[in-house]
Every structure is written in structure tokens, then in C-alpha cells.
Motif scaffolding. Structure first.
Motif, PDB file in Angstrom:
ATOM      1  N   ALA A  66      47.230  62.274   7.822  1.00 25.32           N
ATOM      2  CA  ALA A  66      47.073  62.133   6.371  1.00 25.32           C
ATOM      3  C   ALA A  66      46.335  63.340   5.809  1.00 25.32           C
ATOM      4  O   ALA A  66      45.286  63.736   6.322  1.00 25.32           O
ATOM      5  CB  ALA A  66      46.312  60.854   6.053  1.00 25.32           C
ATOM      6  N   HIS A  87      44.936  57.435   0.902  1.00 30.78           N
ATOM      7  CA  HIS A  87      45.991  56.568   0.362  1.00 30.78           C
ATOM      8  C   HIS A  87      45.429  55.165   0.202  1.00 30.78           C
ATOM      9  O   HIS A  87      44.820  54.630   1.132  1.00 30.78           O
ATOM     10  CB  HIS A  87      47.192  56.473   1.317  1.00 30.78           C
ATOM     11  N   VAL A 138      51.293  63.846   3.815  1.00 29.48           N
ATOM     12  CA  VAL A 138      51.090  63.905   5.268  1.00 29.48           C
ATOM     13  C   VAL A 138      51.629  65.234   5.776  1.00 29.48           C
ATOM     14  O   VAL A 138      52.454  65.888   5.128  1.00 29.48           O
ATOM     15  CB  VAL A 138      51.800  62.750   6.009  1.00 29.48           C
ATOM     16  N   VAL A 159      53.721  57.052   0.726  1.00 27.32           N
ATOM     17  CA  VAL A 159      53.398  58.172   1.611  1.00 27.32           C
ATOM     18  C   VAL A 159      54.553  59.165   1.507  1.00 27.32           C
ATOM     19  O   VAL A 159      55.720  58.782   1.644  1.00 27.32           O
ATOM     20  CB  VAL A 159      53.209  57.694   3.063  1.00 27.32           C
ATOM     21  N   VAL A 161      48.836  58.679  10.909  1.00 27.01           N
ATOM     22  CA  VAL A 161      49.719  57.830  10.108  1.00 27.01           C
ATOM     23  C   VAL A 161      50.940  57.467  10.943  1.00 27.01           C
ATOM     24  O   VAL A 161      51.715  58.337  11.358  1.00 27.01           O
ATOM     25  CB  VAL A 161      50.158  58.558   8.809  1.00 27.01           C
TER      26      VAL A 161
END
Length: 491
Positions: free
Chosen positions: A44, A48, A15, A54, A74
Motif C-alpha cells: 500500500a 485506505h 498500491v 484499491v 495488500v
């Protein structure tokens, strides 16, 4: 220097953080945004799967609760913590530290010898119990106009405790107040007691070294015909002695920095906190001390600190402190991860791991040399971990009691609070600094526009000026509070 639109902190991160409000459809860092992403929030960079880690700061900040496509926003709707209970720690001290900022600087302070160095020359009035808090305030207010030149002020530091407490809880109240009575910014201290409280004056004085008792006076209200007049006379005597003190040139090795964050946002871990870390490195690299606390706000990032432990004992003590705090949560039926506040979340912080990884950057790369309990004072140069919760007032009071003669307080949302030691408010973003100039002392948003090196040089110069007597915004606003951590029953 042009500010980028978003920042990927570490090459392995999945991220990035938006540095300004981003609109759906924009192409940022090679991905097309599927939704708007507010400043400080995350986007992002890759796809995912549900359950996937993450990554931010090069470490996991939680797990995806659903599939997340590249370019998605996110946050709490698709990311959750992976923290659980106590952990077993393996490995040992690596004792590595990064390069320190070149810091051949001096500041003008009060040399108190073995008691430390003062950034202020003040008189503090400390009540032993909440019953005489207003008495302490009256004494300070009446004494203030009578102070001689050379004394920076008289301040009542009040609290509601000192009675109806038992055991360790009472001991902690006594320890924190006795530690404040030893602070080098206080040239004189008046202890105001009631007489029947659990926190007896005599017991408190036993916690103050004999070498410092000449600068401590006491008044017992129940035994005095006029406790306010007696208190004012005691403050005047302390102030007359303090008026002879003069500032002298001191090195950064005589600074003790307390580092703290409050009202953090998604930019705090990119700007203000690593900038404060550079200050911790500069001071500890010069032989001084820095203190990091807010132990629940290092959950998920403690191994970064443990990797810099000075020795195996410090490594073990750090792990034990973290687990002890987690056990405190669990024993009260609370999850260890329930930390980010509504303000944190609004500012872009999603999980405690993310908050912690940003927060520990305030410690820079300094070697962790000691771990101390709540109410204890700094014993060694280097970075000290101090037992205290995340609460701004409780932890900042603990930092001052531990000996911090300057507190660096980073914030992304802003707060007016000030504490016994000069509290330097450092905004994570330029908008806060511009909107709240009455609260903020330094704009760390310049990290993104001028670069970290330039911002660090500017902040170090500001710290030297404030340590040498320039008032902070909180001091100008007469914001000065203490709060005591109460953990036991109330009788």
C-alpha cells in the motif's frame, strides 16, 4: 539499467508491485513496509479506509475489506473483488490506438494463398470422435518415419468427444475440428472417423471449403479392412504433395498471433503481457491480425477494449460477449469473480479485476475490429476477440482453430503445454526462465533490466525466427495438445 525494488504502474495507483522480496522495515517508494511483501505482491502506498477502492493500472482492482495502512501488504486478507453480475455498457467506439513498434520485418513462411500463411509444413491427423483417438495416434506414429524431406512432421491431435453430444455442443465440436482442418500450418489433413459417431465425416467435410478439400483425406474405420494401413497410405500421399512447398519471404501482415496467458503472477501485467501487447501492435500495425480470448479473464477490464472498438457494432458485440459469459457462470450458480487460481494468488494476484487488467494488455493498443464465436475463423485484420474460456488448453486450441499461426503464451509460474500452432512461452520473470529453460522461449524479465523497447526488439526477432522454422521449446519436447470446450449434456 538498474531494476527498482517496486513499481507504481500508474500515477493514480494506491498500491505498487514488489519486484523482489521485500522485508518489513524497508523504505520503498517513500513508505516504510509494515510487513514482508513477496515478489509480485502489492504494498500500500497510501492509507485506505475499509470499503475504499484499491487502484492498480489506474483502475480499481477491488475494495479494501478492512482499513489498510500505507506500507501494508495488500492481498487476499484485506482486498476483495467488487465484481458482481452482468453490466450495462454505455458510450461507444473511440477507435484509438497507440504507436506501433517499428516493424519493417519479413519472415520465411508457406504462402497458402487465401488459406493464409503457414509457419510450419505439417500433416495433421484429426479424429472425428474419441473412439478412434488411439487409431489416429498409431497412424501418425507409423507414418512419421516415412515422411519425405520438406515435411515438418505428422501429428495426431486427439480429443475424447464427437459422440453422445447434442445440438450446439455437437456443432461446436464439429466446428472446432473443421476449423483446425483449414489451418495454414497443415499442408495436409487426414480425418479419421469411426462410422457410427454423431460427428459424421460427411458433415465435418461440409464445413471445409471446397477450395481446401484437395488437401484433406478421410478414413472410416468401420468400413476399412485395415484402418491404420489405409491411414498411413493417405498420410504418405498428403506428405508427397506437401514436400514440394517452399518457404518464401512474407511480411508481418501474414502473421496471425494468438495471445494467451497461463499461470500468471504479479509480474505478468508489468512485463510479459505488455510486451506481448507490443507484438500485437507491431503485427496489426503492419496489416496483420492478433486474437485475444479468455473472456472470463477480461471481466472488469472489458471497457478498455470497448474503448478501442472499430465501430458501434463491435462495441455492442464485445459487451454482449462479456455478459453472455457472465450469464453462463450465473446460470450454473457460480460467481463471476471466482477466477484467480491458487498459483495466481501465490504469485501475487488477488482479484479477477487485477488479473483482467493485466491480461488485456496482451492486446496492446490495437483497434478491436471483430468479435467471433467459438469455432469461427479470423475474418479481419486488427485485434479480434474470440469466444472461449480461460482454460489454457481449450482457449489455445480455439486460437489455433481461429487461424493463429503462432501463439504467444505468457506465464509467471510455467507450464510444459504446447498446442497445434507453435507456442512461444514467455516468462514474466527471470527466475522462471532460468529454472525452466526447457519450457521457456523468452525471458520478459528483461523488461525490468533492459527496458521495454529493447525487450520488444528482441522478442520480435525471436518471433520472426520461430515463424521462419526455428522450433519452440514445446515443439522440441513434443508437447502438442488440443482440448475442446464441452458445454452440453452427455448422452
Amino acid at each position: 539499467m538498474t531494476q527498482p525494488r517496486a513499481l507504481q504502474i500508474h500515477a493514480s495507483d494506491s498500491v505498487a508491485t514488489a519486484l523482489s522480496d521485500l522485508a518489513a522495515g524497508e523504505v520503498v517508494l517513500g513508505v516504510t513496509l509494515r510487513a514482508a511483501v513477496p515478489r509480485g505482491h502489492k504494498l500500500a502506498l497510501t492509507d485506505h479506509d475499509a470499503g475504499a477502492a484499491v487502484l492498480k493500472y489506474g483502475f480499481p482492482i477491488g475494495r479494501a475489506t478492512q482499513a489498510i495502512a500505507a506500507g501494508a501488504h495488500v492481498h487476499v486478507h484485506n482486498l476483495a473483488t467488487a465484481l458482481a453480475g452482468e453490466a450495462a455498457y454505455h458510450g461507444g467506439a473511440a477507435r484509438r490506438s497507440g504507436p506501433a513498434l517499428a516493424a519493417e520485418r519479413s519472415w520465411q513462411g508457406y504462402d497458402r494463398g487465401s488459406a493464409g500463411a503457414g509457419t510450419r509444413n505439417e500433416i495433421w491427423v484429426l479424429p472425428t470422435v474419441g473412439c478412434v483417438a488411439r487409431t489416429a495416434q498409431k497412424i501418425a506414429a507409423r507414418a512419421a518415419p516415412l515422411l519425405p524431406a520438406g515435411v515438418d512432421g505428422v501429428h495426431a491431435l486427439t480429443h475424447p468427444f464427437g459422440c453422445s453430444q447434442l445440438g450446439d455442443d455437437l456443432d461446436a465440436t464439429r466446428s472446432i475440428l473443421a476449423a483446425l482442418a483449414q489451418h495454414p500450418n497443415a499442408a495436409g489433413v487426414l480425418l479419421v472417423g469411426l462410422g457410427c459417431e454423431s460427428n459424421q465425416l460427411a458433415a465435418m467435410l461440409e464445413h471445409v471449403p471446397m477450395s481446401l478439400r484437395e488437401r484433406v483425406r478421410s478414413v472410416a474405420a468401420q468400413a476399412s479392412a485395415d484402418e491404420v494401413a489405409e491411414g498411413v497410405a493417405a498420410v504418405q500421399a498428403l506428405a508427397e504433395a506437401a514436400a514440394g512447398a517452399r518457404r518464401v519471404a512474407l511480411g508481418l501482415d501474414r502473421l496471425v498471433l494468438g495471445v494467451k496467458c497461463g499461470g500468471s503472477d504479479g509480474l505478468s501485467g508489468l512485463t510479459a503481457n505488455p510486451l506481448v501487447g507490443r507484438m500485437a501492435d507491431a503485427v496489426t500495425g503492419s496489416g496483420g491480425s492478433a486474437i485475444l480470448t479468455e473472456i472470463p479473464e477480461i471481466f472488469g477490464a472489458e471497457q478498455l477494449l470497448m474503448a478501442r472498438a472499430a465501430d458501434a457494432d463491435v462495441f455492442a458485440a464485445t459487451g454482449a460477449l462479456v455478459n453472455r459469459f457472465k450469464r453462463h457462470f450465473l446460470d450454473h450458480g457460480e460467481p463471476v469473480s471466482e477466477n484467480p487460481s491458487p498459483g495466481n494468488i501465490a504469485g501475487g494476484i488477488t482479484t479477477l479485476e487485477e488479473k483482467s487488467l493485466g491480461a488485456v494488455q496482451k492486446g496492446g493498443q490495437a483497434v478491436v475490429t471483430d468479435v467471433i464465436a467459438y469455432g469461427e475463423r479470423v475474418r479481419r485484420a486488427g485485434l479480434t476477440l474470440l469466444e472461449a474460456p480461460g482454460n489454457d488448453a481449450v482457449s489455445s486450441t480455439a486460437l489455433a482453430a481461429a487461424g493463429a499461426n503462432l501463439i504467444l503464451f505468457t506465464t509467471g509460474r510455467g507450464t510444459p503445454l504446447g498446442f497445434p500452432a507453435p507456442t512461444v512461452k514467455i516468462a514474466s520473470n527471470g527466475e522462471l526462465a532460468a529454472c525452466k529453460p526447457g519450457w521457456i522461449d523468452f525471458d520478459a524479465g528483461t523488461v525490468l533490466t533492459a527496458g521495454m523497447d529493447a525487450a520488444a526488439e528482441a522478442l520480435l526477432a525471436r518471433i520472426v525466427a520461430i515463424a521462419s522454422g526455428e522450433p519452440t521449446a514445446a515443439e522440441r519436447n513434443d508437447e502438442r495438445e488440443i482440448a475442446i470446450w464441452k458445454r452440453g449434456v452427455t448422452l
